[in-house]
Design a protein around this motif. Structure first.
Motif, PDB file in Angstrom:
ATOM      1  N   SER A  68      23.407  61.364  11.522  1.00  0.00           N
ATOM      2  CA  SER A  68      21.635  61.130  11.316  1.00  0.00           C
ATOM      3  C   SER A  68      21.215  60.614  12.614  1.00  0.00           C
ATOM      4  O   SER A  68      20.203  59.713  12.657  1.00  0.00           O
ATOM      5  CB  SER A  68      21.396  60.338  10.231  1.00  0.00           C
ATOM      6  N   GLU A  69      21.608  61.156  13.647  1.00  0.00           N
ATOM      7  CA  GLU A  69      21.056  60.722  15.030  1.00  0.00           C
ATOM      8  C   GLU A  69      19.625  61.193  15.165  1.00  0.00           C
ATOM      9  O   GLU A  69      19.403  62.169  14.816  1.00  0.00           O
ATOM     10  CB  GLU A  69      22.144  61.102  16.190  1.00  0.00           C
ATOM     11  N   PRO A  70      18.922  60.545  15.830  1.00  0.00           N
ATOM     12  CA  PRO A  70      17.295  60.629  16.065  1.00  0.00           C
ATOM     13  C   PRO A  70      17.075  62.361  16.625  1.00  0.00           C
ATOM     14  O   PRO A  70      16.218  62.953  15.794  1.00  0.00           O
ATOM     15  CB  PRO A  70      16.833  59.502  17.269  1.00  0.00           C
ATOM     16  N   LEU A  71      17.603  62.462  17.677  1.00  0.00           N
ATOM     17  CA  LEU A  71      17.195  63.725  18.157  1.00  0.00           C
ATOM     18  C   LEU A  71      17.561  65.018  17.186  1.00  0.00           C
ATOM     19  O   LEU A  71      16.949  66.086  17.039  1.00  0.00           O
ATOM     20  CB  LEU A  71      17.951  64.056  19.600  1.00  0.00           C
ATOM     21  N   ALA A  72      18.773  64.834  16.594  1.00  0.00           N
ATOM     22  CA  ALA A  72      19.237  65.875  15.769  1.00  0.00           C
ATOM     23  C   ALA A  72      18.381  65.833  14.420  1.00  0.00           C
ATOM     24  O   ALA A  72      18.250  67.083  14.035  1.00  0.00           O
ATOM     25  CB  ALA A  72      20.669  65.669  15.133  1.00  0.00           C
ATOM     26  N   VAL A  73      18.040  64.791  14.167  1.00  0.00           N
ATOM     27  CA  VAL A  73      17.252  64.937  12.833  1.00  0.00           C
ATOM     28  C   VAL A  73      15.913  65.380  13.263  1.00  0.00           C
ATOM     29  O   VAL A  73      15.362  66.179  12.341  1.00  0.00           O
ATOM     30  CB  VAL A  73      17.224  63.353  12.309  1.00  0.00           C
ATOM     31  N   ALA A  74      15.309  65.235  14.238  1.00  0.00           N
ATOM     32  CA  ALA A  74      13.981  65.717  14.794  1.00  0.00           C
ATOM     33  C   ALA A  74      14.007  67.236  14.756  1.00  0.00           C
ATOM     34  O   ALA A  74      13.215  67.906  14.447  1.00  0.00           O
ATOM     35  CB  ALA A  74      13.565  65.344  16.441  1.00  0.00           C
TER      36      ALA A  74
END
Length: 451
Positions: free
Chosen positions: A375-381
């Motif tokens: 659930s890292e920010p860039l991947a979630v984005a």
């Protein structure tokens, strides 16, 4: 006097050259893109995200060994498919190469066959090659993963069934029924068929095929429907629309669940999962109730309506599912490509959204999949943008389908042609009913509900 649709242009210099040029461009693009896929699969070129062939040489091959003994892998929770999937898993064993190589060959044949069918359809009167272009361009945007999942074969089968429905409803129903006993979703292609004898024939053949193949497999092998026992305990797959609130809550420190392999896919388990699962299920039910309402109240139909409804139904199925695996995108590509073979389709912007979602899918899997799991920010984005595109596509598809069958539009403009010479008796040159039916639709003629 004879009336000809204005959509059919007359002869002009270079008219023959344009299809030949388009065919050459399509063929060259298919060969070039699939060559790159093969180089990535075989390791000649380095693919981002690591090896994506494990599903074939490890999981599928293990299932193949079990299926050869006359039983389904019903005690393996990763087996989540209807019994017809066994036929696909056993198929590579008929070829002389290794299981992995044989599987790739079969996928390549299915890919080429789907492209050929779309091209053949696009060359007919009133049809276009846009669908073939979508297939040729969009499939490789999913990366080498797509040749390492059997969804490509099922999609080719469903695509062939949809294209056959107008002229040969029995064959179309048979193919969709066969696809349905392999992976359920091809049966959604029947949702938009117009009322009447032709629909009864296609629905009957689809049901008979699915039931008979399922019965034969269940009678000849043990555990054909054992996979049903696992469905109730599934969580929320990390790439699904329902997983996004959990990813966001996890980033904010407000979710203390876990991500783990569960029933063959990485799923999110813990607080809120059961609530989200119920919401997703409710979304599926409401979506298909709306489709039934549309079916019984639609006032107008054209050659694209049946295909447009199939794409809308499939999008509802995908975005409300607890699982969105990356290979699901090839389902959408296939049905969208069928829609785009007809000039009058209402789904062109929907197909564009699906096309844009393909490279984002490649980016989130396999390139950033470890980050998605964490659930890292860039991947979630990236995942959120992909899912937002699919959700938008589903809503837009429903709106455009509804409007296209409600709007009161004028008939296609016509031009007057010179009276043709007398023809022999009609009995000497019979026209197949399916062709006449398709041409009526292509000319934009409304049909009574009982046709």
């Amino acid at each position: 006097m004879e009336l000809a649709p204005a959509t059919e242009s007359g002869s002009s210099p270079g008219r023959l050259g344009r299809p030949l040029g388009a065919l050459a461009a399509l063929g060259a693009t298919w060969v070039a893109t699939r060559t790159v896929l093969v180089l990535l699969m075989t390791g000649v070129l380095r693919a981002p995200g690591g090896d994506v062939t494990a599903d074939v040489w490890m999981i599928y091959h293990a299932w193949y060994g079990v299926l050869q003994t006359g039983t389904f892998p019903f005690d393996d929770v990763t087996w989540q498919y209807p019994p017809g999937a066994a036929l696909v898993i056993l198929l590579p064993g008929l070829l002389p190469w290794s299981y992995l190589t044989s599987f790739w060959v079969i996928c390549g044949i299915a890919d080429a066959a789907a492209a050929a069918l779309l091209i053949r359809t696009g060359l007919r009167r009133g049809r276009v090659l846009t669908g073939a272009w979508l297939w040729v361009v969009a499939v490789p945007l999913l990366g080498p993963m797509i040749y390492n999942r059997f969804d490509l074969l099922v999609t080719a089968l469903a695509l062939a069934g949809l294209l056959a429905l107008v002229r040969r409803p029995a064959i179309g129903g048979l193919l969709l029924g066969l696809g349905g006993i392999v992976k359920i979703w091809p049966l959604l292609g029947l949702i938009g068929t117009p009322s009447g004898r032709r629909t009864r024939r296609s629905w009957t053949l689809a049901a008979a095929t699915a039931v008979s193949v399922g019965f034969l497999l269940a009678a000849g092998m043990n555990g054909a429907f054992g996979f049903l026992a696992f469905q109730g305990a599934r969580g929320i797959e990390v790439e699904s629309v329902g997983a996004l609130p959990l990813h966001i809550a996890r980033l904010a420190g407000g979710w203390d669940g876990r991500v783990t392999m569960n029933y063959g896919s990485p799923e999110m388990l813990g607080p809120w999962v059961s609530v989200i699962s119920k919401v997703m299920m409710a979304g599926t039910v409401l979506g298909f109730l709306w489709l039934l309402l549309w079916r019984f109240t639609a006032r107008r139909r054209n050659a694209a309506t049946m295909y447009d409804a199939a794409l809308c139904a499939l999008l509802i199925f995908v975005v409300t599912s607890r699982v969105i695996s990356p290979q699901y995108l090839v389902w959408l590509i296939g049905v969208a490509a069928v829609c785009l073979t007809v000039r009058g389709t209402s789904q062109r912007p929907v197909a564009l959204l699906i096309l844009v979602a393909c490279p984002l899918t490649l980016l989130e899997f396999p390139t950033m999949f470890t980050q998605v799991l964490n659930s890292e920010p860039l991947a979630v984005a990236v995942l959120g943008l992909r899912n937002l595109l699919l959700l938008t596509a589903a809503v837009l598809s429903g709106i455009r389908l509804w409007r296209s069958t409600r709007a009161s539009t004028a008939l296609v403009p016509t031009v007057v042609l010179a009276e043709p010479p007398a023809l022999p008796a009609a009995s000497a040159y019979p026209v197949r009913p399916g062709i006449a039916y398709e041409q009526d639709l292509l000319d934009g003629i409304d049909h009574p509900a009982g046709r």
